[in-house]
Design an enzyme around this catalytic site. Structure first.
Site, PDB file in Angstrom:
ATOM      1  N   THR A  48       0.819  -1.209   0.000  1.00 48.83           N
ATOM      2  CA  THR A  48       0.000   0.000   0.000  1.00 48.83           C
ATOM      3  C   THR A  48       0.854   1.261   0.000  1.00 48.83           C
ATOM      4  OG1 THR A  48      -1.814  -1.121   1.129  1.00 48.83           O
ATOM      5  CG2 THR A  48      -1.759   1.271   1.305  1.00 48.83           C
ATOM      6  N   THR A  70       1.323  -4.138   4.309  1.00 48.77           N
ATOM      7  CA  THR A  70       1.036  -4.388   5.721  1.00 48.77           C
ATOM      8  C   THR A  70       0.407  -5.761   5.977  1.00 48.77           C
ATOM      9  OG1 THR A  70      -1.122  -3.283   5.535  1.00 48.77           O
ATOM     10  CG2 THR A  70       0.763  -1.938   6.240  1.00 48.77           C
TER      11      THR A  70
END
Length: 333
Positions: free
Chosen positions: A13, A94
């Site tokens: 991300t 993540t």
């Protein structure tokens, strides 16, 4: 002379892009290269001379064992070749960041920091958290305080140890925590706030060479009336290891215990973790009979990383048990 740092980019991300700055969920992870991430934070040039290498550019849910091999090999080579290299920073998605951090904790034997960092919002978002997270990760990697702490995770100004940290939420910049212990410290514009590492750190697989083909190690999740066919399928497929995400303190159901007891062949190497999110799994009197080992304070996903490396190293059940009990971060209190 400017300090030197190595930045290894893997996507995620933090390198994500969306069609609109208000989109926080609909975006493409790993759309930006590592050098673009570096260029987006020009203040980093005041901290160190940073070289960037692209190891992968994927959503971390799509990370592969070959990416892990490449990361480990590159970090080991970089530290061996350049005694003046201050540390390594890894940009990472993540979703599986905590697994990669734990892998590196078990494999990289060097006092210099290895710092993993990600973001909960794509780079194109309003108030994207990636640029500040990256700046702070570099601060930590360059700091004297981070030496000797092993692999670290920096998110939202908090500094976490690899063994404890986990992603606790699907959204929000405060998605990472270290249940049961809390973060090691924090970083801000004043500096890095960490206790000095207390002596030597045990790295159980420091010399381990990673193969191209890794063992099969599934995770079996405990629930009400679990499908015993899941465990049976793992045994039939000759899985070399199994991790149980047991209910409560790592408990298997009667049906699962029956499958193990009835299995006529050699049982795989098996660890019991729990699905609670924190708290230890202790030894149970049935463990020896069923061929199980408690995973201590490890989450199921981190127990799997440990089990993968143990299998690659050719450890027996007894040797793995001794390693767990001899490693304070893994062992149950």
């Amino acid at each position: 002379m400017s300090r030197r740092l190595l930045l290894l980019a893997t996507g995620g991300t933090i390198a994500g892009q969306a069609s609109d700055p208000t989109r926080l969920n609909d975006y493409t992870a790993g759309a930006m290269a590592g050098d673009a991430l570096l260029a987006a934070v020009p203040q980093l040039q005041d901290l160190a001379t940073i070289s960037v290498e692209q190891v992968a550019n994927v959503d971390s849910a799509d990370l592969l064992f070959e990416h892990w091999r490449a990361l480990v090999a590159r970090i080991r080579a970089a530290f061996a070749a350049d005694p003046e290299l201050a540390g390594v920073v890894i940009t990472h998605g993540t979703n599986t960041l905590e697994e990669t951090a734990w892998l590196l904790e078990l494999l990289i034997d060097d006092l210099r920091p290895v710092v993993l960092v990600g973001a909960m919002r794509p780079a194109t978002a309003l108030s994207a958290d990636g640029p500040l997270n990256l700046f702070q990760a570099v601060q930590v990697a360059l700091s004297r305080e981070a030496r000797g702490h092993g692999a670290l995770v920096v998110m939202d100004g908090q500094i976490h140890a690899a063994q404890r940290v986990t992603k606790m939420a699907t959204q929000g910049v405060r998605a990472f925590a270290s249940p049961g212990s809390g973060s090691l410290g924090w970083v801000d514009d004043v500096g890095v706030h960490l206790p000095m590492a207390s002596g030597s750190r045990r790295v159980p697989f420091a010399e381990l060479a990673l193969p191209e083909q890794w063992p099969k190690v599934p995770i079996v999740y405990g629930c009400v009336e679990p499908e015993s066919l899941m465990l049976q399928a793992c045994l039939n497929a000759s899985a070399m290891g199994v991790v149980f995400t047991g209910t409560g303190a790592g408990q298997l159901s009667a049906a699962e215990r029956s499958v193990l007891q009835a299995w006529p062949g050699k049982r795989p190497l098996m660890l019991r973790a729990n699905r609670c999110g924190s708290g230890p799994v202790h030894h149970h009197y049935e463990d020896e009979r069923l061929g199980l080992l408690p995973a201590g304070n490890l989450s199921p996903q981190k127990a799997r990383v440990l089990l993968l490396l143990a299998l690659i190293a050719g450890l027996s059940r007894g040797e793995l048990a001794a390693m767990i009990s001899a490693t304070p971060l893994i062992a149950t209190p």
